[in-house]
Scaffold this active site. Structure first.
Site, short mmCIF file in Angstrom:
data_model
loop_
_atom_site.label_atom_id
_atom_site.label_comp_id
_atom_site.label_asym_id
_atom_site.label_seq_id
_atom_site.Cartn_x
_atom_site.Cartn_y
_atom_site.Cartn_z
N HIS A 115 0.86 -1.18 0.00
CA HIS A 115 0.00 0.00 0.00
C HIS A 115 0.90 1.24 0.00
O HIS A 115 2.02 1.18 0.52
CB HIS A 115 -0.85 -0.05 1.27
N ASP B 221 3.18 -4.01 7.93
CA ASP B 221 1.95 -3.25 7.80
C ASP B 221 0.79 -4.23 7.99
O ASP B 221 0.50 -5.05 7.12
CB ASP B 221 1.93 -2.60 6.42
N GLN C 115 -4.49 -4.75 6.96
CA GLN C 115 -5.51 -5.67 6.46
C GLN C 115 -5.55 -6.97 7.24
O GLN C 115 -6.39 -7.83 6.97
CB GLN C 115 -5.27 -5.98 4.97
N LYS D 294 -9.88 -0.26 10.56
CA LYS D 294 -9.79 -1.50 9.78
C LYS D 294 -10.13 -2.70 10.65
O LYS D 294 -10.06 -3.84 10.20
CB LYS D 294 -8.37 -1.69 9.24
N CYS E 113 -4.80 2.49 -3.61
CA CYS E 113 -3.56 3.03 -3.03
C CYS E 113 -2.44 2.00 -3.13
O CYS E 113 -1.62 1.87 -2.20
CB CYS E 113 -3.74 3.46 -1.57
C1 LIG Z 1 -2.39 -2.65 3.55
C2 LIG Z 1 -2.71 -1.25 4.01
N1 LIG Z 1 -1.76 -0.50 4.54
C3 LIG Z 1 -1.99 0.75 5.00
C4 LIG Z 1 -3.23 1.31 4.90
C5 LIG Z 1 -3.40 2.70 5.38
O1 LIG Z 1 -4.20 2.74 6.52
P1 LIG Z 1 -4.72 4.15 7.05
O2 LIG Z 1 -5.32 4.83 5.87
O3 LIG Z 1 -5.73 3.79 8.08
O4 LIG Z 1 -3.54 4.89 7.60
C6 LIG Z 1 -4.26 0.56 4.35
C7 LIG Z 1 -5.62 1.11 4.25
O5 LIG Z 1 -6.05 1.61 3.25
C8 LIG Z 1 -4.01 -0.75 3.89
O6 LIG Z 1 -4.97 -1.49 3.34
#
Ligand SMILES: Cc1ncc(COP(=O)(O)O)c(C=O)c1O
Ligand SMILES: Cc1ncc(COP(=O)(O)O)c(C=O)c1O
Lengths: 425, 151, 425, 151
Positions: free
Chosen positions: C140, C217, C220, C243, C381
């Protein structure tokens, strides 16, 4: 009780009418029904966090219950609703501080985050070794520590604007301190430890003439004053949702567009980019380039609801009412043996910081809490203020428009129990 | 004036007295041990000084500093109790005191009566740190640590 | 419908029993009663944000209504209650991911903020010119852009771990890429664009042997897998409240204590300091030194309530139910003309990313929304994933344990309307 | 299969046809003007090429790119309408089109019928950017800007 009424213009010419209005406002704030130790809560810690009206609480619940969804990139209905609500809040806040464009409204997680953003994204880029940052002696740590960090990493110098015994900025010395090395002046609009309202317009005028960037910490102003960033003339203005009857977890940074345009983001992630590959990343425009990741959607919407709530009040009335509370409280606490007010500036919000001879604020706080009177004790995250007055801590009663004269009486009664117990006279 | 029973329990006469006239409130010039205690919650600071003999008996102990009634009285009473005690006895005393103010033991017969005036602290968890600051600083001093904070 | 049931051990041996349990869970989520275009909402956008059970919504409202107050420095009852609730949430989250101490639990504003914290506070301090950061091709943007920013400011190199056609990490190449310059490996636990569950333990084992820091990270993963950071063996683990059925505006960074101890804070302000003067500032310990300013109190408490809610479920049941949804959906969408699934790893969470010949995802999204089916379309993203597969975007249906087989049927029916309209065959 | 009326309004036959067989979908080798359009919401990109004569008449116009049906059809239809038009006429056309898709004018008699197939867009605010991307890119090209994004 002795309060004078000069509100004929507003049609508020009786004490009863004023009380009726306040009673009506109080009904909006469910927490004011709380009991502490079987006594009705007297909440005088608004400087730390203001309470939320049910309009804000319900807006957040309704968002959670009917609309919750991620913003900006979704084509489905919930996501569009969330995006609309979120961007509507930006519009509301833009109006709340009279910014000229929503592009100047950046949502952050709070005042602290906002000021750190200026430090990372503006100051790190544009300041160089030997430059100076002027910071007043009455700042909250949020407007000191980021500059301190910068001074360590980038070898810039922090210069302190002194304050007078009454707790006002020493403007003469301020002017003397201005030289060509000064690049940033960081001051609060209102001091959380003293209540002083600072003459921001005068400061920004001087700074503008010299091309100095002004960073104004508006945490304590955003609920109590009508903030107009264009009239104030500052470059940056920071505040928090929870200080203006909105939720925690959100804040705002206003920045002049020309500055935002040349600043680099300090957090990277989704939503702040136009395109990403491993070779090249193109950032989005302001405000989005500074809002990396999923923003505090529900909280921003709640902050918008808070701004709307305040806007719907008769601002002239609530501001002058808060001043009456201040006068009344200042008068009443002077009866308490050994009590000395710290911060006696001419222009103050409705906030009283004080010490009592021979009684440590922590003990005052505990005994007041037993009487259901909630005040803050300590250094209020403004240790340089304490050092200035040579005291370790104060007790602070900070009022909001939902407080009453009776609550001030309860405060004073509780303080007298303290001085009785500790035998102060 | 009516005070709540909790307030009365917490601020007993003895505590108010030690707060007003703290005992052994002075600097020891050449201590064998010393430490600074710090409670960031209230910004309180306490400097503790000790002279301990070679056979581990506390010859002298003193403190200076700023603090609330609870922390000041606790420091003051502590100093009065420690002089002449062995380090082991001091440690035991701390353990008993700690159990008292955290509500772990209701009535510890072995505990010195002068410490029992702090029983009211257990009803106010936020004040436990005030009551124990001097004792934590004592521990730090004996372990040759310079500084200790309670957070 | 054809679903097989092998849940005898759990006592769930009938389809009816399973449906009853899910119906019961659904009653906890008020938003599932929403209608969109007069049809019952089919919410399949859980990858973007999961919905909140009323237990979480009510916890937040109750906090706002009865306890709201600033934390950590107050002696009055409300402030103590808030502090207790806030620190209780830290304890709950500590257990949720099995960290060894609450000192390793830092609250942030989200995954993005968490990863940026590692970049600013760890990487900027310990990486030097020429060092390498390995980042997978399925990350992401939140796990790419911060490293990109670092690569620009500190001249470190980003090296990409490739992925296979099915959307799995190419572990052989990963091993080949490891050399002495590699200082950080940043991968997601689960890919939001593909659904792939990555073999984190294998990666951290290799990295640990070589002294390489691992940043995982978990955005998910946090709702769909049982996360145990000690078993995973990573150095940092990041995720978001929204999430995992909690509110927006909050997230978490787990960091191993030894690392947190040597890192410098990247935001300065109140609550993260022990003492402040203009000459010297002493920072507090972890986690507080990383939580500058008023934290997202209500949101953290809400995130705690979400963790509690998930913990109270029969995790074995919901995890296997989600897998059944995945199997069922994978099977059913294969009937849709021209549809191709992107991401066919062996281990996946209940998420399907797909493209349809000749129909742009944006059009799919619009038409599905008309049918009240909420999916996400776009690059999620994760543009490098799109580049890897040579496509501009996908449509993504991401399931949670409250989704049903009937909802998958609704998705498939809506997709067939799309392919009919666009004449795909 | 039952489609909602909004879906049917949005995805008219003409649009689906242009989506499938976009007209003037090619690169002009030596254009007098060109620009890249970009809609970050869907990640769509569109390259627009123009040959404009000295007396400000559009001689040729073409595009290539990836995009949803709405943006592709809009680009395709735009190119078919622009050839032979003066720049002024092009601007007027854009204004009329913009008013249509944003719901500002209900029935603009002057508007070319082939543009009116986009009337359904006004019910879906999120799609306005798709419908106008080609036109914004046209503007950018004529103003000699290289790139434009709609966000
Ligand atoms: C794999 C992953 N990493 C990071 C994020 C970013 O999370 P946040 O937007 O809550 O900071 C997301 C969410 O869109 C995600 O799916
Ligand atoms: C003057 C002032 N500045 C900054 C802050 C910090 O605000 P926050 O904690 O919401 O970031 C406060 C609040 O305590 C304040 O009173």
């Amino acid at each position: 009780m002795s309060v004078t009424f000069e509100h004929k213009k507003n049609g508020i010419n009786t004490e009863n009418e004023m009380k009726r209005r306040i009673a009506e406002i109080r009904r909006d704030f469910p927490i004011l029904n709380r009991k502490v130790n079987d006594k009705p809560l007297v909440y005088l810690d608004n400087g730390a966090s203001t309470q939320m009206p049910k309009q804000v609480i319900d807006t957040i619940s309704a968002y959670h219950t009917y609309h919750h969804s991620n913003v900006h990139r979704g084509v489905h209905t919930l996501s569009q609703e969330s995006t609309d609500l979120y961007e509507e809040a930006r519009e509301t806040l833009k109006k709340y501080i009279n910014a000229s464009s929503t592009k100047e409204i950046i949502f952050t997680s709070g005042t602290t985050d906002s000021i750190n953003l200026v430090m990372h994204s503006y100051a790190k880029k544009f300041l160089k070794k030997g430059d100076k940052i002027l910071v007043s002696n009455m700042e909250h740590h949020a407007n000191i520590v980021p500059w301190y960090m910068l001074s360590k990493s980038h070898d810039v110098e922090i210069v302190v604007i002194p304050i007078t015994d009454s707790g006002e900025l020493d403007l003469d010395t301020f002017h003397d301190l201005l030289d060509d090395d000064v690049k940033i002046v960081a001051v609060n609009h209102v001091s959380n430890a003293l209540g002083t309202i600072n003459p921001i317009e005068k400061i920004t005028e001087t700074c503008r003439e010299r091309g100095i960037i002004t960073v104004v910490d508006g945490a304590q102003a955003c609920a109590h004053l009508t903030v107009d960033v264009q009239t104030l003339g500052c470059d940056f203005y920071a505040f928090s949702g929870h200080k203006m009857h909105g939720p925690t977890g959100t804040g705002l940074l206003y920045g002049r567009k020309e500055l935002l345009d040349v600043m680099d983001p300090y957090r990277g992630g989704g939503d702040m980019i136009l395109s990403v590959s491993f070779d090249e990343i193109i950032y989005n425009e302001a405000p989005f380039k500074f809002e990396a990741g999923t923003p505090a959607i529900a909280q921003v919407i709640g902050m918008g609801a808070a701004a709307k709530y305040i806007n719907e009040q008769d601002k002239k009335f609530i501001h002058s009412y808060e001043q009456k509370l201040l006068e009344y409280a200042t008068d009443k606490v002077s009866d308490v043996p050994g009590l000395k007010i710290i911060g006696t500036a001419e222009n103050k919000i409705s906030l009283i910081s004080f010490i009592i001879d021979g009684v440590h604020p922590h003990d005052i706080g505990t005994i007041l809490d037993e009487e259901a009177v909630a005040v803050r004790t300590g250094h209020h995250c403004a240790q340089p203020v304490m050092q200035r007055y040579g005291i370790p801590a104060t007790t602070r009663a900070s009022m909001s428009f939902y407080n009453t004269f009776e609550e001030i009486d309860a405060l004073v009664l509780a303080l007298k129990k303290v001085t009785d117990l500790f035998d102060v006279n | 004036m009516m005070l709540t029973s909790r307030t009365k329990n917490l601020y007993q006469e003895v505590i108010l007295d030690h707060n007003k006239k703290p005992r052994n409130y002075r600097v020891i010039d050449e201590p064998t041990h010393s430490a600074k205690g710090h409670n960031p919650l209230c910004g309180d600071r306490l400097d503790l000084y000790l002279t301990v003999s070679d056979d581990n008996v506390i010859q002298d102990v003193s403190f200076v500093g700023d603090g609330c009634a609870i922390s000041k009285a606790s420091a003051s009473i502590m100093t009065t109790l420690l002089i002449g005690k062995s380090l082991e006895e001091a440690h035991e005393m701390f353990d008993g005191f700690h159990d008292l103010v955290t509500g772990k033991s209701e009535d510890d017969k072995a505990l010195n009566n002068r410490l029992k005036v702090f029983a009211g602290v257990k009803d106010l968890p936020a004040r436990v740190k005030c009551a124990t600051l001097a004792w934590h600083t004592l521990n730090a001093a004996l372990e040759n640590k310079d500084e200790v904070t309670t957070e």
